[in-house]
Design an enzyme around this catalytic site. Sequence first.
Site, mmCIF file in Angstrom:
data_model
loop_
_atom_site.group_PDB
_atom_site.id
_atom_site.type_symbol
_atom_site.label_atom_id
_atom_site.label_comp_id
_atom_site.label_asym_id
_atom_site.label_seq_id
_atom_site.Cartn_x
_atom_site.Cartn_y
_atom_site.Cartn_z
ATOM 1 N N TYR A 233 0.705 -1.100 0.016
ATOM 2 C CA TYR A 233 0.033 -0.103 0.182
ATOM 3 C C TYR A 233 0.771 1.372 -0.105
ATOM 4 C CZ TYR A 233 -4.776 -1.904 -0.012
ATOM 5 O OH TYR A 233 -5.720 -2.524 -0.323
ATOM 6 N N VAL A 245 -8.751 -1.019 4.714
ATOM 7 C CA VAL A 245 -9.302 -2.336 5.449
ATOM 8 C C VAL A 245 -10.470 -2.989 4.921
ATOM 9 C CG1 VAL A 245 -10.220 -3.219 7.815
ATOM 10 C CG2 VAL A 245 -8.686 -0.978 7.471
ATOM 11 N N HIS A 246 -10.336 -3.553 4.062
ATOM 12 C CA HIS A 246 -11.503 -4.454 3.104
ATOM 13 C C HIS A 246 -12.045 -5.278 3.630
ATOM 14 C CE1 HIS A 246 -9.590 -2.551 -0.329
ATOM 15 N NE2 HIS A 246 -8.393 -3.046 0.081
ATOM 16 N N ASP A 247 -11.777 -6.700 3.828
ATOM 17 C CA ASP A 247 -12.691 -7.817 4.333
ATOM 18 C C ASP A 247 -13.327 -7.465 5.484
ATOM 19 O OD1 ASP A 247 -11.881 -8.824 2.077
ATOM 20 O OD2 ASP A 247 -10.841 -10.451 2.630
#
Length: 322
Positions: A233, A245-247
Amino acid sequence: MTRLKVIYDTDPGVDDAMALLLLARHPDVDLIGITTCFGNATIETTTRNALYLKQLFGIAAPVSRGAGEPIVGGAASEPPTFVHGDNGLGNIPIPAVTATADPRPAAQLIIDLVRANPGEVTIIAVGRMTNLALAMRLDPGIVPLVKAVSVMGGAFGRNGHAGNVTPVAEANISGDPVAADMVFGAGWPLTIVGLDVTHESVMTDDYVQALARDAGRDGQFLWDVSRFYADFYTSTGQTRSGFAVHDSSAVAYALHPEFFTLERGAVRVVAEGIARGQTILRPEGYFDHARDWDGRPMVNVCIGVDAPAFLRFYRDTIVGHR
Ligand SMILES: [Ca+2]
């Protein structure tokens, strides 16, 4: 509160692992099944990783191996090792795994668990939608029996955020757009938690360091597993420190929908061409007909998030478990 029965459909994956820890440690979650899909790594690797995490986190739920390729169109694309490392978990050492997978394929486990718990199961899907599409195709009768579906995927161009595999497409959807279009059109209560909000929440190095300090073994794991990912990133200029913060955002939605603001409408997915994987929302109340959206069910699309509240919730859950 009665505990939320959750099936976690996942392609671990660094952020998948972080979200699984959130599920494993939250007192109101009853994790009843984990199903794996290709995506962040091959299906062999994501399944091995899910079994490793089950062992490491002390999870009782069965892990079942799912799809290794998209529902149509042949082989999976090359895994993004530059994001999740060669082993899918940021190149942390992974010891021999003794946990074994449930003999049923993922789609069958989903069907069995939904039928055994009618009206009670929330499916949190944070990889390609392939397993859900296969389950729907095998047994369309499960659709009205599912309590809710929370999907991490898609990109609607809100808040200045573009796609992450192309300017318009997000990886989970782009990896199997046909499956995603089936799942978004099924008619179950479904919420899409896409890049529009996941890129609004960033776990900085300071944030993860504090977890490593305050959350014992879990905190140290979160730090170790996320170093390679954080480097991706920062090296690509997407963050100054840490990672989006995806999932875990899809997990947060299932437990705390009040953190998010929504738009409602019908969503289609572009299957081919340069916009492959693009998610297109026709908002409820759109002024005119649009043939390819007509008759499609309404779904929720997250367009805003209270990032500080969400990040506090993640930290409190992990630290509070000690
Ligand atoms: Ca994932």
